[in-house]
Design a protein around this motif. Structure first.
Motif, PDB file in Angstrom:
ATOM      1  N   VAL A   4      33.291  75.390 105.176  1.00  8.94           N
ATOM      2  CA  VAL A   4      32.019  75.584 106.219  1.00  8.94           C
ATOM      3  C   VAL A   4      30.861  76.009 105.372  1.00  8.94           C
ATOM      4  O   VAL A   4      30.691  76.660 104.330  1.00  8.94           O
ATOM      5  N   LYS A   5      29.683  75.755 106.315  1.00  6.40           N
ATOM      6  CA  LYS A   5      28.288  75.945 106.123  1.00  6.40           C
ATOM      7  C   LYS A   5      27.853  76.819 107.227  1.00  6.40           C
ATOM      8  O   LYS A   5      28.028  76.217 108.205  1.00  6.40           O
ATOM      9  N   TYR A   6      27.428  77.904 106.812  1.00  3.88           N
ATOM     10  CA  TYR A   6      27.032  79.041 108.076  1.00  3.88           C
ATOM     11  C   TYR A   6      25.894  79.809 107.517  1.00  3.88           C
ATOM     12  O   TYR A   6      25.570  80.064 106.412  1.00  3.88           O
ATOM     13  N   THR A   7      25.496  80.709 108.694  1.00  7.28           N
ATOM     14  CA  THR A   7      24.445  81.711 108.385  1.00  7.28           C
ATOM     15  C   THR A   7      25.232  83.011 108.914  1.00  7.28           C
ATOM     16  O   THR A   7      26.248  83.130 109.404  1.00  7.28           O
ATOM     17  N   LEU A   8      24.346  84.209 108.613  1.00 11.37           N
ATOM     18  CA  LEU A   8      25.010  85.582 108.953  1.00 11.37           C
ATOM     19  C   LEU A   8      24.941  85.443 110.478  1.00 11.37           C
ATOM     20  O   LEU A   8      24.044  84.906 111.215  1.00 11.37           O
ATOM     21  N   ILE A   9      25.412  86.555 111.068  1.00 12.93           N
ATOM     22  CA  ILE A   9      25.435  86.800 112.435  1.00 12.93           C
ATOM     23  C   ILE A   9      24.945  88.347 112.675  1.00 12.93           C
ATOM     24  O   ILE A   9      24.927  89.192 111.693  1.00 12.93           O
ATOM     25  N   ASP A  10      24.437  88.860 113.841  1.00 12.22           N
ATOM     26  CA  ASP A  10      24.049  90.252 114.055  1.00 12.22           C
ATOM     27  C   ASP A  10      25.325  91.018 114.216  1.00 12.22           C
ATOM     28  O   ASP A  10      26.365  90.511 115.030  1.00 12.22           O
ATOM     29  N   GLN A  11      25.532  92.090 113.799  1.00 13.10           N
ATOM     30  CA  GLN A  11      26.553  92.909 113.782  1.00 13.10           C
ATOM     31  C   GLN A  11      26.927  93.345 115.200  1.00 13.10           C
ATOM     32  O   GLN A  11      28.221  93.422 115.609  1.00 13.10           O
ATOM     33  N   ALA A  12      25.898  93.565 116.040  1.00 14.83           N
ATOM     34  CA  ALA A  12      26.122  93.916 117.331  1.00 14.83           C
ATOM     35  C   ALA A  12      26.484  92.762 118.547  1.00 14.83           C
ATOM     36  O   ALA A  12      27.450  92.711 119.126  1.00 14.83           O
ATOM     37  N   THR A  13      25.641  91.811 118.344  1.00 21.06           N
ATOM     38  CA  THR A  13      25.575  90.754 119.371  1.00 21.06           C
ATOM     39  C   THR A  13      26.352  89.471 118.828  1.00 21.06           C
ATOM     40  O   THR A  13      26.836  88.681 119.508  1.00 21.06           O
ATOM     41  N   LYS A  14      26.673  89.391 117.505  1.00 23.84           N
ATOM     42  CA  LYS A  14      27.715  88.285 116.882  1.00 23.84           C
ATOM     43  C   LYS A  14      26.967  87.001 117.010  1.00 23.84           C
ATOM     44  O   LYS A  14      27.352  86.189 116.864  1.00 23.84           O
ATOM     45  N   LYS A  15      25.556  86.817 117.392  1.00 24.58           N
ATOM     46  CA  LYS A  15      24.846  85.848 117.612  1.00 24.58           C
ATOM     47  C   LYS A  15      24.239  85.385 115.984  1.00 24.58           C
ATOM     48  O   LYS A  15      23.844  86.431 115.186  1.00 24.58           O
ATOM     49  N   PRO A  21      16.643  86.533 115.718  1.00 28.59           N
ATOM     50  CA  PRO A  21      16.835  87.515 114.551  1.00 28.59           C
ATOM     51  C   PRO A  21      17.875  88.691 114.696  1.00 28.59           C
ATOM     52  O   PRO A  21      17.938  89.107 115.861  1.00 28.59           O
ATOM     53  N   ALA A  22      18.343  89.141 113.765  1.00 27.37           N
ATOM     54  CA  ALA A  22      19.335  90.278 113.887  1.00 27.37           C
ATOM     55  C   ALA A  22      18.513  91.572 114.113  1.00 27.37           C
ATOM     56  O   ALA A  22      17.482  91.916 113.645  1.00 27.37           O
ATOM     57  N   ARG A  23      19.048  92.307 114.984  1.00 21.81           N
ATOM     58  CA  ARG A  23      18.605  93.803 115.546  1.00 21.81           C
ATOM     59  C   ARG A  23      19.318  94.839 114.783  1.00 21.81           C
ATOM     60  O   ARG A  23      18.894  95.918 114.641  1.00 21.81           O
ATOM     61  N   ALA A  24      20.388  94.710 114.810  1.00 20.67           N
ATOM     62  CA  ALA A  24      21.489  95.624 114.341  1.00 20.67           C
ATOM     63  C   ALA A  24      22.018  95.497 112.879  1.00 20.67           C
ATOM     64  O   ALA A  24      23.276  95.999 112.852  1.00 20.67           O
ATOM     65  N   PHE A  42      17.076  81.981 101.779  1.00 17.93           N
ATOM     66  CA  PHE A  42      16.715  83.175 101.849  1.00 17.93           C
ATOM     67  C   PHE A  42      15.232  83.382 102.609  1.00 17.93           C
ATOM     68  O   PHE A  42      15.040  84.193 103.349  1.00 17.93           O
ATOM     69  N   ALA A  43      14.365  82.765 101.880  1.00 19.08           N
ATOM     70  CA  ALA A  43      12.827  82.763 102.150  1.00 19.08           C
ATOM     71  C   ALA A  43      12.770  82.280 103.609  1.00 19.08           C
ATOM     72  O   ALA A  43      11.712  82.922 104.489  1.00 19.08           O
ATOM     73  N   THR A  44      13.440  81.499 104.178  1.00 21.77           N
ATOM     74  CA  THR A  44      13.458  81.275 105.742  1.00 21.77           C
ATOM     75  C   THR A  44      13.850  82.206 106.677  1.00 21.77           C
ATOM     76  O   THR A  44      13.367  82.030 107.974  1.00 21.77           O
ATOM     77  N   GLY A  45      14.579  83.315 106.150  1.00 21.68           N
ATOM     78  CA  GLY A  45      14.999  84.039 107.272  1.00 21.68           C
ATOM     79  C   GLY A  45      16.142  83.782 107.740  1.00 21.68           C
ATOM     80  O   GLY A  45      17.052  84.784 108.547  1.00 21.68           O
ATOM     81  N   ILE A  46      16.865  82.585 107.437  1.00 27.27           N
ATOM     82  CA  ILE A  46      18.078  82.217 107.912  1.00 27.27           C
ATOM     83  C   ILE A  46      18.859  81.681 106.652  1.00 27.27           C
ATOM     84  O   ILE A  46      18.912  80.444 106.339  1.00 27.27           O
TER      85      ILE A  46
END
Length: 187
Positions: A4-15, A21-24, A42-46
């Motif tokens: 798989v190819k993926y990005t990180l998720i927000d710890q609280a919202t799981k989005k 953008p992540a808030r938590a 990484f420079a793109t924020g995603i």
């Protein structure tokens, strides 16, 4: 196993970061094991990660399932980029000689060669030169030693990189590739 190819998720919202953008804080999605990443993303924020998950794992629509061949080829490129970076670090590390730290960037090496040639042509045995904001007196012997040291490091680093490239190209076995990558940081 799925690749798989993926990005990180927000710890609280799981989005995923691709949606907002992540808030938590961020985390890897549960069930995904990252093996490598796209450093430029990484420079793109995603940031983009490449990993595996169990065959039975439900993959969200924002995650891209890729073929094993795509995964392995991407990992090989990642390993070779790391190896080349290590080589660059090694050949650009300053040389310590007679309590002087000689920078070894391309322009520095060219300057040392020019100074040595100038000394040879003019018959001068010593020449003053500014290195790291300090004036030093350089002899032919010192310049020759520094250039020989740099050349030795360059040749050893090139041989090592060539060997790494050969090892990586020879296999498509993921476990062997992992061992090769781990070896980059040991040697």
């Amino acid at each position: 196993v799925k690749f798989v190819k993926y990005t990180l998720i927000d710890q609280a919202t799981k989005k995923p970061l691709s949606e907002e953008p992540a808030r938590a804080g961020t985390e890897h999605p549960c069930g995904f094991v990252s093996l490598y990443h796209d450093k430029n993303s990484f420079a793109t924020g995603i940031p983009l990660f490449y990993g595996t998950c169990k065959e039975t794992e439900n993959i969200p629509e924002w995650v891209e399932e890729i073929s094993e061949e795509q995964f392995i080829n991407g990992y090989k490129n990642f390993i070779l980029a790391d190896a080349n970076s290590r080589r660059e670090t090694k050949i650009s590390s300053p040389i310590e000689y007679n309590d002087v730290t000689f920078p070894v960037g391309c322009s520095d090496i060219n300057k040392y060669i020019q100074l040595l040639n100038l000394m040879e042509v003019s018959g001068i045995t010593n020449i003053e030169h500014k290195i790291n904001d300090s004036w030093v007196v350089l002899s032919k012997e010192v310049l020759t030693e520094v250039l020989q040291c740099y050349t030795k490091t360059l040749c050893e680093s090139n041989t090592w990189l060539r060997s790494m490239e050969g090892e990586v190209e020879e296999t498509d076995d993921l476990e062997i590739l992992k061992a090769i990558r781990n070896g980059i940081f040991v040697n």
